[in-house]
Structures are given as structure tokens and as C-alpha cells.
Design an enzyme around this catalytic site. Structure first.
Site, mmCIF file in Angstrom:
data_model
loop_
_atom_site.group_PDB
_atom_site.id
_atom_site.type_symbol
_atom_site.label_atom_id
_atom_site.label_comp_id
_atom_site.label_asym_id
_atom_site.label_seq_id
_atom_site.Cartn_x
_atom_site.Cartn_y
_atom_site.Cartn_z
ATOM 1 N N GLY A 59 -8.953 56.039 47.240
ATOM 2 C CA GLY A 59 -8.748 57.008 48.317
ATOM 3 C C GLY A 59 -9.646 56.743 49.520
ATOM 4 N N GLU A 87 -7.244 51.648 41.438
ATOM 5 C CA GLU A 87 -6.587 52.666 40.603
ATOM 6 C C GLU A 87 -5.994 52.090 39.320
ATOM 7 O OE1 GLU A 87 -6.237 52.389 43.879
ATOM 8 O OE2 GLU A 87 -6.344 54.373 44.831
ATOM 9 N N ALA A 113 -11.061 58.890 45.502
ATOM 10 C CA ALA A 113 -10.850 60.278 45.121
ATOM 11 C C ALA A 113 -11.841 60.584 43.999
ATOM 12 C CB ALA A 113 -9.423 60.469 44.644
ATOM 13 N N GLU A 128 -7.835 54.236 51.475
ATOM 14 C CA GLU A 128 -6.659 54.900 52.050
ATOM 15 C C GLU A 128 -7.049 55.778 53.233
ATOM 16 O OE1 GLU A 128 -5.598 56.395 48.129
ATOM 17 O OE2 GLU A 128 -3.659 55.403 48.305
HETATM 18 N N1 CO8 Z 1 -15.310 59.834 41.702
HETATM 19 C C1 CO8 Z 1 -16.316 60.558 41.171
HETATM 20 N N2 CO8 Z 1 -17.570 60.128 41.100
HETATM 21 C C2 CO8 Z 1 -17.854 58.904 41.572
HETATM 22 C C3 CO8 Z 1 -16.854 58.079 42.117
HETATM 23 C C4 CO8 Z 1 -15.530 58.596 42.186
HETATM 24 N N3 CO8 Z 1 -14.524 57.899 42.731
HETATM 25 N N4 CO8 Z 1 -17.415 56.909 42.491
HETATM 26 C C5 CO8 Z 1 -18.714 57.004 42.187
HETATM 27 N N5 CO8 Z 1 -18.989 58.199 41.639
HETATM 28 C C6 CO8 Z 1 -20.287 58.698 41.145
HETATM 29 C C7 CO8 Z 1 -20.670 58.032 39.845
HETATM 30 O O1 CO8 Z 1 -20.035 58.677 38.775
HETATM 31 C C8 CO8 Z 1 -22.164 58.225 39.856
HETATM 32 O O2 CO8 Z 1 -22.447 59.559 39.482
HETATM 33 P P1 CO8 Z 1 -23.592 59.869 38.370
HETATM 34 O O3 CO8 Z 1 -24.863 59.407 39.024
HETATM 35 O O4 CO8 Z 1 -23.499 61.338 38.181
HETATM 36 O O5 CO8 Z 1 -23.245 59.055 37.171
HETATM 37 C C9 CO8 Z 1 -22.529 58.094 41.320
HETATM 38 O O6 CO8 Z 1 -21.316 58.317 42.041
HETATM 39 C C10 CO8 Z 1 -23.048 56.722 41.685
HETATM 40 O O7 CO8 Z 1 -22.098 55.762 41.240
HETATM 41 P P2 CO8 Z 1 -22.482 54.476 40.371
HETATM 42 O O8 CO8 Z 1 -23.684 54.754 39.530
HETATM 43 O O9 CO8 Z 1 -21.252 54.013 39.668
HETATM 44 O O10 CO8 Z 1 -22.891 53.458 41.535
HETATM 45 P P3 CO8 Z 1 -22.831 51.862 41.501
HETATM 46 O O11 CO8 Z 1 -23.508 51.423 42.748
HETATM 47 O O12 CO8 Z 1 -23.297 51.355 40.196
HETATM 48 O O13 CO8 Z 1 -21.251 51.501 41.586
HETATM 49 C C11 CO8 Z 1 -18.980 51.689 42.457
HETATM 50 C C12 CO8 Z 1 -20.506 51.763 42.754
HETATM 51 C C13 CO8 Z 1 -18.584 50.254 42.130
HETATM 52 C C14 CO8 Z 1 -18.287 52.143 43.728
HETATM 53 C C15 CO8 Z 1 -18.636 52.605 41.275
HETATM 54 O O14 CO8 Z 1 -19.180 53.880 41.491
HETATM 55 C C16 CO8 Z 1 -17.136 52.795 41.062
HETATM 56 O O15 CO8 Z 1 -16.487 51.921 40.507
HETATM 57 N N6 CO8 Z 1 -16.594 53.963 41.476
HETATM 58 C C17 CO8 Z 1 -15.196 54.288 41.279
HETATM 59 C C18 CO8 Z 1 -14.327 53.529 42.245
HETATM 60 C C19 CO8 Z 1 -12.876 53.871 42.007
HETATM 61 O O16 CO8 Z 1 -12.325 53.604 40.952
HETATM 62 N N7 CO8 Z 1 -12.260 54.465 43.002
HETATM 63 C C20 CO8 Z 1 -10.847 54.805 42.952
HETATM 64 C C21 CO8 Z 1 -10.719 56.190 42.488
HETATM 65 S S1 CO8 Z 1 -9.037 56.590 42.181
HETATM 66 C C22 CO8 Z 1 -8.453 57.020 43.676
HETATM 67 O O17 CO8 Z 1 -9.103 57.007 44.666
HETATM 68 C C23 CO8 Z 1 -7.030 57.435 43.663
HETATM 69 C C24 CO8 Z 1 -6.586 57.795 45.049
HETATM 70 C C25 CO8 Z 1 -5.367 58.564 44.907
HETATM 71 C C26 CO8 Z 1 -5.080 59.305 46.158
HETATM 72 C C27 CO8 Z 1 -6.105 60.256 46.537
HETATM 73 C C28 CO8 Z 1 -6.236 61.314 45.511
HETATM 74 C C29 CO8 Z 1 -7.243 62.369 45.894
#
Ligand code: CO8
Length: 261
Positions: free
Chosen positions: A111, A134, A67, A114
């Protein structure tokens, strides 16, 4: 088909619809506008007469990284609760009668994992990265992760993933039954998904939809009720033309020409 800001919609083979999540700058983070478009696109494929099976995929690098954390960060309880935040996600499972194959490469986190689990068949690459991180954000899965992951791979493994936030590879996902298959490359994954979608699209649409419905009932019903449900649907298919066409073709050693009725 209309054009979307965060999706690409195509028909890679006759009868097969493909939706590609296309928000590369955010690794396909599932913002509300993206989910709204996804529901729209899947709704259209679902009601299209020419489509029989659907592939849902992302990029080689990310199926979806979850998400949209930036969107969620400032949300209050009252806003989330009164606006039913993420409830529209469940339309995916309740409104689409045609089978959806998730083709997962790269990250399928939170998400994203999911969303993949809401699909009917999950294929991935061996290097795909599944997780429910999460807990690291001070919250828990909110779109079915604690339920669907547990059903797919059992309580102990699901607890480990959800409580530690550690991801698992596509190889493990396939070994544990989260994915039906793990492919050695992105190209092999997309080819495999397309082949399976084409196979499904070659059958009677009525039977395919009934089969998906019956399998999904197994997730909600106790065994006895589920078996009875299946038998009722099985009986009802004697009222379809395709059952007559399919069985007659078998007897005559011919290829069935489905009417999809
Ligand atoms: N949300 C918003 N932006 C994101 C997300 C995200 N989940 N994941 C990545 N991005 C963005 C980063 O902020 C970055 O943006 P910017 O260039 O502007 O800084 C861009 O995408 C590229 O990401 P990274 O530079 O971090 O790329 P890496 O290759 O270094 O890392 C990862 C990749 C490991 C996937 C890393 O991006 C990461 O950890 N992302 C978050 C993963 C996460 O925690 N996901 C769970 C989110 S919570 C959730 O899903 C709750 C679900 C609840 C039900 C659904 C609700 C809608």
C-alpha cells in the site's frame, strides 16, 4: 491546521503544503485511522486558498511499509466487502485537485508503493525500496498496484515485481519511469521536492489544476477522447483572467502577477 496522531502537516514555503506520515513505530503502516487522517489533511490543503502544491512524504527510513498487516490479518471477506475496506484510499486521487508530489525515501511497499503511485509526481532517493510484497502474505495488491505499476513500467516488469514480491531500488524506479527522478540523498530529495512544489506554486492555480486534470484523463480515456478533452479545457482557459495576464506579461516582457482566477 489541526493536529493529528499519525501525521505532521506544515507549510515549508508559502503556497506549499506538506504532509508527513508519522507513525514511526510501524514504519508508517497505513492503518485505517491513518488513512482517515490523511484524507482529512489533504482535503483541508485542497480547500485552502493559500496552498497551491502539496508534498506527501514519510521518514528517511520509510515512506510507508504498506497497509497495516496486523489490522488486516483477522478481516473476513464479508467485513472487507460490506465495509468497503480501502475504498476510502481512492479519495486521494479523486478529491484532491492540487498537484501532490510524493517524496519517497526508504520503504514504499504494498500500500505504500500504491499510495506513492496515486500521487502526481513521484520523487525518490536512489536507495528507496519499492515493492508489492502482497504475494508473500497470500494476497495481491488492493489499492491499484496491479494497474498503476503496470501502466508506469510495463507488463513484464510489473509482473515480475508483483509475482515474486522482489523490491526495486529508486535508481531502477527512475530508470523505468515509475519515479520522475532519484536523488542521491534524503536531504537532496526533500530539497528537490520543495523546489518543484515552489515552481508549481508560482503559476496560475487555475492553470495548474486544469493541467493536472488533463494529464490524469490520459489514464482513463482513449487517445482521441483525451485529446478532445484537453482541447475543451484549453478553450475554457481563454475564459480565465490568468490566461490574459500570462500572455500580456509575455508580450510586455514582465513577470505575470496571477489573480488565480
Ligand atoms: N503493517 C503493520 N506493521 C508493520 C508493517 C505493516 N505493513 N510493516 C512494518 N511493521 C511494523 C513491524 O511489525 C514492527 O513492529 P514491532 O516493532 O511491533 O514488531 C515495526 O513496524 C518495525 O518493522 P521491522 O522490525 O520489520 O523493521 P525492519 O527494518 O526489520 O524491516 C520491512 C522493514 C522489510 C519493511 C518489514 O517491516 C516488512 O517486511 N514489512 C511488511 C511489508 C509488507 O509486506 N507490506 C505489504 C503489506 S500488504 C499491503 O500493503 C496490501 C495493500 C492492499 C491495499 C491497501 C489496503 C489497506
Amino acid at each position: 491546521t489541526r493536529s493529528y496522531e499519525y501525521l505532521l502537516v506544515s507549510e515549508p514555503k508559502p503556497g506549499v503544503g506538506q504532509v508527513t506520515l508519522n507513525r514511526p513505530k510501524a514504519l508508517n503502516a497505513l492503518s485505517t485511522p491513518l488513512i482517515t487522517e490523511l484524507n482529512q489533511a489533504l482535503g483541508e490543503l485542497n480547500s485552502s486558498d493559500s496552498i497551491s502544491a502539496i508534498i506527501l512524504t514519510g521518514s528517511e527510513k520509510a515512506f510507508a511499509a504498506g497497509a497495516d498487516i496486523k489490522e488486516m490479518a483477522p478481516l473476513t471477506f464479508s467485513e472487507a466487502y460490506t465495509k468497503s475496506f480501502i475504498e476510502s484510499w481512492s479519495q486521494l486521487t479523486t478529491q484532491v485537485k492540487k498537484p501532490i508530489i510524493a517524496a519517497v525515501s526508504g520503504h514504499a511497499l504494498g500500500g505504500g508503493c500504491e499510495l506513492a503511485m496515486m500521487c502526481d509526481i513521484l520523487y525518490c532517493t536512489e536507495t528507496a525500496n519499492f515493492g508489492q510484497p502482497e504475494i508473500k502474505l497470500g494476497t495481491i495488491p488492493g489499492a491499484g498496484g496491479s494497474q498503476r505499476l503496470t501502466r508506469a513500467i510495463g507488463k513484464s516488469r510489473a509482473m515480475e515485481i508483483i509475482l515474486t514480491g522482489k523490491s526495486v531500488s529508486g535508481v531502477d524506479a527512475a530508470q523505468w519511469g515509475l519515479a520522475a527522478r532519484a536523488f542521491p540523498s534524503y536531504e537532496a530529495l526533500m530539497e528537490g521536492a520543495l523546489k518543484t512544489a515552489e515552481t508549481i506554486a508560482s503559476y496560475s492555480k487555475v492553470a495548474v489544476i486544469a493541467a493536472k486534470e488533463a494529464v490524469n484523463k490520459s489514464q482513463d480515456l482513449p487517445l482521441r477522447d483525451g485529446v478532445e478533452y484537453e482541447r475543451r479545457v484549453f478553450h475554457s482557459l481563454f475564459g480565465s483572467q490568468d490566461q490574459k495576464i500570462g500572455m500580456k506579461a509575455f508580450a510586455e516582457k514582465k513577470k505575470p502577477e496571477w489573480k488565480h482566477e
